[in-house]
Design a protein around this motif. Sequence first.
Motif, short mmCIF file in Angstrom:
data_model
loop_
_atom_site.label_atom_id
_atom_site.label_comp_id
_atom_site.label_asym_id
_atom_site.label_seq_id
_atom_site.Cartn_x
_atom_site.Cartn_y
_atom_site.Cartn_z
N UNK A 194 -6.54 -46.55 -33.79
CA UNK A 194 -6.70 -45.18 -33.28
C UNK A 194 -8.13 -44.70 -33.49
N UNK A 195 -8.65 -44.87 -34.70
CA UNK A 195 -10.00 -44.40 -35.00
C UNK A 195 -11.02 -45.07 -34.10
N UNK A 196 -10.85 -46.37 -33.87
CA UNK A 196 -11.79 -47.12 -33.04
C UNK A 196 -11.71 -46.68 -31.58
N UNK A 197 -10.49 -46.53 -31.06
CA UNK A 197 -10.34 -46.14 -29.66
C UNK A 197 -10.86 -44.73 -29.42
N UNK A 198 -10.63 -43.83 -30.36
CA UNK A 198 -11.13 -42.47 -30.23
C UNK A 198 -12.65 -42.46 -30.25
N UNK A 199 -13.24 -43.29 -31.09
CA UNK A 199 -14.70 -43.39 -31.14
C UNK A 199 -15.24 -43.89 -29.80
N UNK A 200 -14.58 -44.88 -29.22
CA UNK A 200 -15.04 -45.42 -27.93
C UNK A 200 -14.88 -44.39 -26.82
N UNK A 201 -13.80 -43.63 -26.86
CA UNK A 201 -13.62 -42.56 -25.86
C UNK A 201 -14.71 -41.51 -26.02
N UNK A 318 -20.09 -44.11 -36.06
CA UNK A 318 -21.34 -44.57 -36.67
C UNK A 318 -21.54 -46.06 -36.47
N UNK A 319 -20.46 -46.84 -36.55
CA UNK A 319 -20.56 -48.29 -36.37
C UNK A 319 -21.00 -48.64 -34.95
N UNK A 320 -20.40 -47.98 -33.97
CA UNK A 320 -20.77 -48.27 -32.59
C UNK A 320 -22.23 -47.90 -32.34
N UNK A 321 -22.67 -46.80 -32.91
CA UNK A 321 -24.06 -46.41 -32.73
C UNK A 321 -25.01 -47.40 -33.39
N UNK A 322 -24.65 -47.87 -34.60
CA UNK A 322 -25.49 -48.86 -35.28
C UNK A 322 -25.51 -50.17 -34.51
N UNK A 323 -24.39 -50.51 -33.91
CA UNK A 323 -24.30 -51.75 -33.15
C UNK A 323 -25.28 -51.74 -31.99
#
Length: 351
Positions: A194-201, A318-323
């Motif tokens: 859930x946390x990951x999908x919400x971040x991607x959305x 934050x992880x997606x942004x760092x990636x």
Amino acid sequence: MKTALITGITGQDGAYLAKLLLKKNYKVYGLYRRVSTPNFWRLQALDIYDRVNLISGDLSDLSSILNAFKASQPDEVYHLAAQSFVEASFESPLSTADVTGLSVTRILEAVKLFSNSTKVYFAGTSEMFGSSYTGEPLNENHPFNPMSPYAAAKLYGYWISKIYREGYGIYVASGILFNHESPLRGMEFVTRKIANEVAKINLGLEKKIHLGNINARRDWGYAPEYVEAMHSMLQLDKADDFVIATNETHSVEEFVKYAFDYIKEDYRDYLEIDKRFIRPLDVPALQGDYSKAEKTFKWKPETKFRELVNMMVKAEIDRWKRYTEGEKFAWDVPNYPNENNLLKTYRGNVK
């Protein structure tokens, strides 16, 4: 200086526990499977990878466990390793029974053969209660009624631990831990998904989130606080069993709602129910009573549910942004399919 051996050190709990024990000046050894090497990211994220002594081993092989005991000479053993994903246990019931259940006997046999003075922590689970929950918070005296191969295997480990404690005088404490989450949770667990999908959305990488049973209710706590309870159990004069929980219950739907609240969106605009994610049997609700642990060694949860949800969503963003900035191994990349396409999409959405 005490020495501890942690099985499953590459998992969420293993990594947090290793950090806690190092802070307490333990010498820490960790048993891991070779196929778990991609999960070293957790130890790296906590900045302890170079401070633990890693031992490759196989929980299905007693000689492998004995070799780990010989190498580590442990005062304390924390047996956390397991096939711990409930849904996967329906797909692989035999391997779940071996790794999650019979491995407990192998660990206890190693203690019996190696040193009866070694203290053991067994990681039980609230899933052992199964359908026993009727609205009253569950404590150590409630009956068990497992509803998955995973829960049944854990219940075997729980009872065999009692048998070795009473029959051989081995110090083995069982923690009946209710759900506990963190940014280090594996992607196969619904909270991290859930946390990951919400971040991607939020970043324009996805448009929908697909889930199964959103009515299931769980007692969710914060993992770093739960590993403190594990350590406390092995500092008592007498081994015992303890429920570790928050005494609150929340639905998956609530988790989704709060996650979308964090990014200021209405979850109903993005949620789709997918029957593929519905289990053959699912525990409808679980809620634990931690009063025995509080009375015995002064443990109680501190992190509130909504605070936990916010923490996990923020960590994913934050992880997606760092990636995108080149930190490719900031988290468990193998669980992110089509990462290059997602990266291009993200960059296209950045203004």
